[in-house]
Every structure is written in structure tokens, then in C-alpha cells.
Design an enzyme around this catalytic site. Sequence first.
Site, PDB file in Angstrom:
ATOM      1  CG  ASP A  34      -3.365   4.476   4.225  1.00 18.51           C
ATOM      2  OD1 ASP A  34      -3.813   3.982   5.279  1.00 18.51           O
ATOM      3  OD2 ASP A  34      -2.716   3.037   3.223  1.00 18.51           O
ATOM      4  CD1 TRP A  80      -2.241  -2.516   1.789  1.00 19.39           C
ATOM      5  CD2 TRP A  80      -2.877  -0.656  -0.122  1.00 19.39           C
ATOM      6  NE1 TRP A  80      -3.202  -2.561   1.303  1.00 19.39           N
ATOM      7  CE2 TRP A  80      -3.499  -2.342   0.429  1.00 19.39           C
ATOM      8  CE3 TRP A  80      -3.569  -0.108  -1.296  1.00 19.39           C
ATOM      9  CZ2 TRP A  80      -4.803  -2.356  -0.618  1.00 19.39           C
ATOM     10  CZ3 TRP A  80      -4.508  -0.671  -2.386  1.00 19.39           C
ATOM     11  CH2 TRP A  80      -5.096  -1.827  -1.421  1.00 19.39           C
ATOM     12  CE  LYS A 114      -8.974  -2.835   3.666  1.00 24.88           C
ATOM     13  NZ  LYS A 114      -7.874  -1.763   3.554  1.00 24.88           N
TER      14      LYS A 114
END
Length: 360
Positions: free
Chosen positions: A172, A102, A196
Site C-alpha cells: 500500500d 492502515w 494523497k
Amino acid sequence: MQRSYNFGAGPAALPFEVLQQASAEMLTWRDAGLSVMEMSHRGQKFTSIAHTAELDLKELLDIPDNYSVLFLQGGASSQFAMVPMNLLHNSKTADYIVTGTWSKKAQLEAEKFCKTNIIADTTDSGFTTVPAANSVKITHDTAYVHYTVNETIEGVEFDYIPDTGATPLVADMSSTLLSRPLDIKRYGLIYAGAQKNIGPAGLVVVIIRNDLLGKPISGTPTMFDYRIHADNNSMYNTPPTYSWYLAGLVFQWLKRQGGLRAMAEINQNKATTLYSAIDNSGFYKNSVAKNCRSWMNVPFTITVPNLDNLFLEQAQQHGLIALKGHRSVGGMRASIYNAMPLEGVISLIEFMTEFERRYG
Ligand SMILES: *Cc1c(COP(=O)(O)O)cnc(C)c1O
């Protein structure tokens, strides 16, 4: 009705009580005579739902007054672009720490807007470590430093907050926000996709220090300007109302659990229990360095070849689902976010032990 334990990385499990409450309120929210999905986002009922959710999130994370909380769309992936568009200001470079899939994606997207300096990169370790704290040296003219606190795919989580001095730190936190208390003031901007650890997909939460607002690069679309959303309480256009409402129910559920200190204790216990089971077996293996193992995403492999599919099939028959590792890394991954109870982890370990006994 039989519900399985869902170990999916995202969209992930939601707390059972939250689903029950949403189910009870589905056809009519309180005495409104309509469901939340059908409400005007500008009506008094929805604005109160939205405002309560924001206040609860601020309370849970102890967010200081000089930060704005935004409820946006486009997932964490749009933040990969929104961050440089809004935070470059007059600078032409931004620093990125690459510790997995990511953070690499975030860095590559930022390259469209500026020169990115990769100031630390753990590719050579196969993304099983984080860089040593004293090895992270920021570039003098960088606009900000971006990192991914928890790499959802590789299961690597920072065990420290990089020190960037006066340079804004951007994080993030898609797969770790709300898993434990957080020192918000160390950050310039935090973002997290909801699916999530927050609520259903379709929502991304952004927490931004107010002095960073209002200087987007020229050509930034209106919808990509944080200032527009901050000035309009995230209602410049129609927000993802139902996801926002459900996130609000999750925040209330977290408060009932005792807040993030209580969640940290539960999450650490779940993670430690699972990692010990893996480490104590010669049959399962997790390759991540012990200091930076994720509390939320636990990837593991089976040391005997060609048993993955059988493991996944039999796990499913035991009500343990979505354990397949990300397609880029293979193996297995157990995501054990806030909504996964300790009983789910214990049930997984019992299954793993039995599977090892039969095939190990
Ligand atoms: C899931 C995830 C993303 C991407 O989220 P989308 O909402 O699908 O765009 C980005 N970063 C991290 C750390 C993630 O876990």
C-alpha cells in the site's frame, strides 16, 4: 485570490500549475468544444489522455513491461479486499506486517478471505517504529506479504524493502508513491489511492506483475477482478475520467520538475527541515524513530497541554490549513506531499517558532 498552504493528508494539495491548467481547459479541452468531464471515455480524445497518463506514469516510475498499470475506483480501501481475492490463488493464508492504522485495516479485511499471519507488529511501540529487517520472517505457505510503506496517520515509513524471496510483495503506497524513485520489480503489486500524492479522490492506481493476474478466488465479482481491468485498459466500465485526466497533468508536472530523483531531493529537504525544527525545540515533539520518519506525513504534538486548538486556529489565520492530526491520534500533522513547496514548509516553521515564542 488568496490560496492557503494545505497540509491536509488527503484529499491533499495539488500543484498550483496543474490547477491552473485544469482551469484553463475546464470549459473546452483544447479545441474539443467540451470539457474532459463530458467526453466519452471510449472516444479518441479521452483514450489519448488516458494513454498518455499511463505512459508518463510508466516513465516516471520506470515500470517494467511485465507489469500492468490500472486506473480503478473504490479507493485504496477496496484494494484491501481485491488483493486477497486476486492473489490468494490456491493458498489459504497471507502474511501481513502491521505498522499502523492502515496496515491493520488491510489485515482485518483480508481475514474475511483467508487466515492472515501477522508476521511483524509494532503496536507495542505505539506505531513509532518499523520492524527490524532481519526480524521479518515470512510464512512458508503464504500467498503474498502485505505491508504499508508509509503509514499516513502515524507518520512512519519503511526505510527498507522487506525481502520476501519469490513470494509476491504487496505494498500500500497510497501516501508515498511518486515521492521518490522506486524499484518496481521488487514488488508483485503496488496500489495507491490518488488523493494523497497523485491527483483527486475517486481514483486508485494499481501496478501489478502480469503473472499474478487471472486467478481470482471463485465468486470474485467482475469489477474486483484485476484481469478484467487489465484486459480492457481500465475501461471495462466507465472509469473516473476527470481524476484520471488530472492525474495525467500531475505526471506531466512531475516530469517538468525533473522526475522522481528531483522530487526525492526536494521532499527529503522539506522533511529534514521540518523535523529539525521540531527536534530543536523543546516545545514540539515527534515520537517516531528517526530512521523511519515519513517524508510525507509529519505528526507532532505540543508539549504544553491544551494549546492544540489555539495553534490550529492561529495557523489557519496565517494561511496554514488542515494541520489537525487524525482523529484517532490527536495533535497535529503536516502532510507535505509533492505539491507542497518548500516555501509552505518554511512558512509553517516560521509560524511554529512564533507560536512557541508566545506560548512556550
Ligand atoms: C488514505 C489511505 C488509505 C485509504 O484510502 P481511501 O482511498 O480513502 O480508501 C489506505 N491506505 C493508506 C496508506 C492511506 O494513506
